[in-house]
Design an enzyme around this catalytic site. Structure first.
Site, PDB file in Angstrom:
ATOM      1  N   HIS A   1       0.814  -1.213   0.000  1.00  0.00           N
ATOM      2  CA  HIS A   1       0.000   0.000   0.000  1.00  0.00           C
ATOM      3  C   HIS A   1       0.850   1.265   0.000  1.00  0.00           C
ATOM      4  O   HIS A   1       0.382   2.321  -0.414  1.00  0.00           O
ATOM      5  CB  HIS A   1      -0.918   0.023   1.216  1.00  0.00           C
ATOM      6  CG  HIS A   1      -1.850  -1.147   1.293  1.00  0.00           C
ATOM      7  ND1 HIS A   1      -2.764  -1.449   0.311  1.00  0.00           N
ATOM      8  CD2 HIS A   1      -2.001  -2.101   2.245  1.00  0.00           C
ATOM      9  CE1 HIS A   1      -3.445  -2.534   0.656  1.00  0.00           C
ATOM     10  NE2 HIS A   1      -3.001  -2.954   1.823  1.00  0.00           N
TER      11      HIS A   1
ATOM     12  N   HIS B   1       5.758   7.427   5.860  1.00  0.00           N
ATOM     13  CA  HIS B   1       5.408   6.731   4.628  1.00  0.00           C
ATOM     14  C   HIS B   1       4.887   7.741   3.608  1.00  0.00           C
ATOM     15  O   HIS B   1       4.760   8.939   3.904  1.00  0.00           O
ATOM     16  CB  HIS B   1       4.376   5.636   4.909  1.00  0.00           C
ATOM     17  CG  HIS B   1       3.092   6.153   5.468  1.00  0.00           C
ATOM     18  ND1 HIS B   1       2.857   6.268   6.825  1.00  0.00           N
ATOM     19  CD2 HIS B   1       1.959   6.609   4.865  1.00  0.00           C
ATOM     20  CE1 HIS B   1       1.658   6.766   7.028  1.00  0.00           C
ATOM     21  NE2 HIS B   1       1.089   6.981   5.855  1.00  0.00           N
TER      22      HIS B   1
ATOM     23  N   HIS C   1       2.389   8.816  -0.059  1.00  0.00           N
ATOM     24  CA  HIS C   1       1.222   8.648  -0.915  1.00  0.00           C
ATOM     25  C   HIS C   1       1.432   9.463  -2.187  1.00  0.00           C
ATOM     26  O   HIS C   1       1.954  10.587  -2.140  1.00  0.00           O
ATOM     27  CB  HIS C   1      -0.051   9.129  -0.209  1.00  0.00           C
ATOM     28  CG  HIS C   1      -0.381   8.351   1.019  1.00  0.00           C
ATOM     29  ND1 HIS C   1      -1.167   7.220   0.999  1.00  0.00           N
ATOM     30  CD2 HIS C   1      -0.008   8.532   2.314  1.00  0.00           C
ATOM     31  CE1 HIS C   1      -1.283   6.745   2.231  1.00  0.00           C
ATOM     32  NE2 HIS C   1      -0.585   7.520   3.048  1.00  0.00           N
TER      33      HIS C   1
ATOM     34  N   HIS D   1       3.779  11.254   5.261  1.00  0.00           N
ATOM     35  CA  HIS D   1       3.128  11.295   6.569  1.00  0.00           C
ATOM     36  C   HIS D   1       4.111  10.810   7.624  1.00  0.00           C
ATOM     37  O   HIS D   1       4.567   9.663   7.572  1.00  0.00           O
ATOM     38  CB  HIS D   1       1.885  10.401   6.585  1.00  0.00           C
ATOM     39  CG  HIS D   1       0.772  10.893   5.726  1.00  0.00           C
ATOM     40  ND1 HIS D   1      -0.306  10.100   5.358  1.00  0.00           N
ATOM     41  CD2 HIS D   1       0.555  12.112   5.157  1.00  0.00           C
ATOM     42  CE1 HIS D   1      -1.127  10.819   4.610  1.00  0.00           C
ATOM     43  NE2 HIS D   1      -0.627  12.037   4.471  1.00  0.00           N
TER      44      HIS D   1
ATOM     45  N   THR E   1      -5.846   7.466   7.203  1.00  0.00           N
ATOM     46  CA  THR E   1      -6.354   7.542   5.834  1.00  0.00           C
ATOM     47  C   THR E   1      -6.446   6.160   5.186  1.00  0.00           C
ATOM     48  O   THR E   1      -6.676   6.053   3.990  1.00  0.00           O
ATOM     49  CB  THR E   1      -5.479   8.458   4.966  1.00  0.00           C
ATOM     50  OG1 THR E   1      -4.170   7.886   4.830  1.00  0.00           O
ATOM     51  CG2 THR E   1      -5.383   9.850   5.556  1.00  0.00           C
ATOM     52  N   THR E   2      -6.256   5.115   5.973  1.00  0.00           N
ATOM     53  CA  THR E   2      -6.399   3.741   5.510  1.00  0.00           C
ATOM     54  C   THR E   2      -7.271   2.983   6.513  1.00  0.00           C
ATOM     55  O   THR E   2      -7.406   3.406   7.670  1.00  0.00           O
ATOM     56  CB  THR E   2      -5.030   3.034   5.405  1.00  0.00           C
ATOM     57  OG1 THR E   2      -4.402   3.030   6.689  1.00  0.00           O
ATOM     58  CG2 THR E   2      -4.123   3.725   4.398  1.00  0.00           C
TER      59      THR E   2
END
Length: 249
Positions: A88, A113, A115, A132, A200-201
């Site tokens: 992810h 991590h 995005h 993030h 957000t996951t």
């Protein structure tokens, strides 16, 4: 009331400091397992569908409330020691000892991590990539520092500390040859927006303090493309309704 709650943002325990949290049910970013269906995949994910304080959001600078936000006290050491491709995102684990202090309350950096494209937006603008930085206090309450990347001509030196060692396959890990210093990713200006949000996951747990840097940093086209090619798909949740939440600036 504790000083770091003085803005009206209430932190709730998210159970696990290492967001994105693992889910026992498979989820993804498109099709039947995409963001619009996360709340249906498991009872634990109900907040994804019915939560009122979900992240990410579009930060509207004109509507944000001007507040006396305390400066971020960032005491980061070189501590990034392992990169994980979890299918992810690319997540860099951080050794203990690096902290964010907000209104006198300490949160320890656990991991960071990425995005692409960005999850949060600023005045309707999406950025090619977002980082993030996930922190937790001693009770498991979370604070996330979000950082936008704009495309530029030069490589980002902070990314280059570990970018060449990013694992190319899902579930692969790479021990970093030198500890990464996350402070080298940050912009010179630490001015920020603050709001109450969520992971957000899945499971989209709420009660997360979000601190979004106003000033983006630069990454090269090649750096951004390397991440997007390894992921093989966009890994951003669409922006969520702000609802009645105050966004502070």
């Amino acid at each position: 009331m504790k000083p770091w709650l003085a803005t009206g943002i209430l932190l709730l325990s998210a159970g696990c400091a290492h967001a994105p949290e693992k889910s026992t049910h498979h989820w993804g970013y498109d099709g039947a397992e995409g963001p619009e269906h996360w709340g249906e995949l498991a009872d634990a994910n109900k907040a994804c569908a019915i939560g009122k304080n979900q992240s990410p959001i579009d930060l509207n600078s004109k509507h944000a409330i001007k507040a006396q936000l305390s400066p971020l006290t960032l005491a980061y050491k070189a501590g990034g020691n392992e990169a994980l491709n979890n299918g992810h995102t690319i997540q860099v684990s951080y050794a203990p000892g690096s902290t964010l202090t907000l209104d006198g309350h300490a949160f320890e950096l656990k991991q960071f991590h990425f995005h692409a494209p960005s999850e949060n937006q600023i005045d309707g603008q999406s950025y090619p990539m977002e980082a993030h930085l996930v922190h937790a206090d001693k009770d498991g309450n979370l604070a996330v520092v979000a950082l936008m990347f704009a495309e530029g001509a030069k490589n980002n030196a902070g990314l280059e500390q570990f970018w060449p060692q990013m694992p190319a396959k899902a579930e692969e890990t790479a021990a970093l040859t030198a500890k990464t210093d996350v402070s080298k990713l940050l912009p010179a200006d630490h001015d920020y927006y603050r709001f109450n949000g969520s992971l957000t996951t899945p499971p989209c747990t709420e009660g997360v303090v979000w601190l979004v840097m106003k000033q983006p940093v630069i990454a090269s086209k090649a750096q951004i493309e390397k991440f997007t090619q390894i992921m093989g798909h966009p890994n951003n949740r669409p922006v969520q309704a702000v609802n009645a939440r105050p966004v502070l600036k």
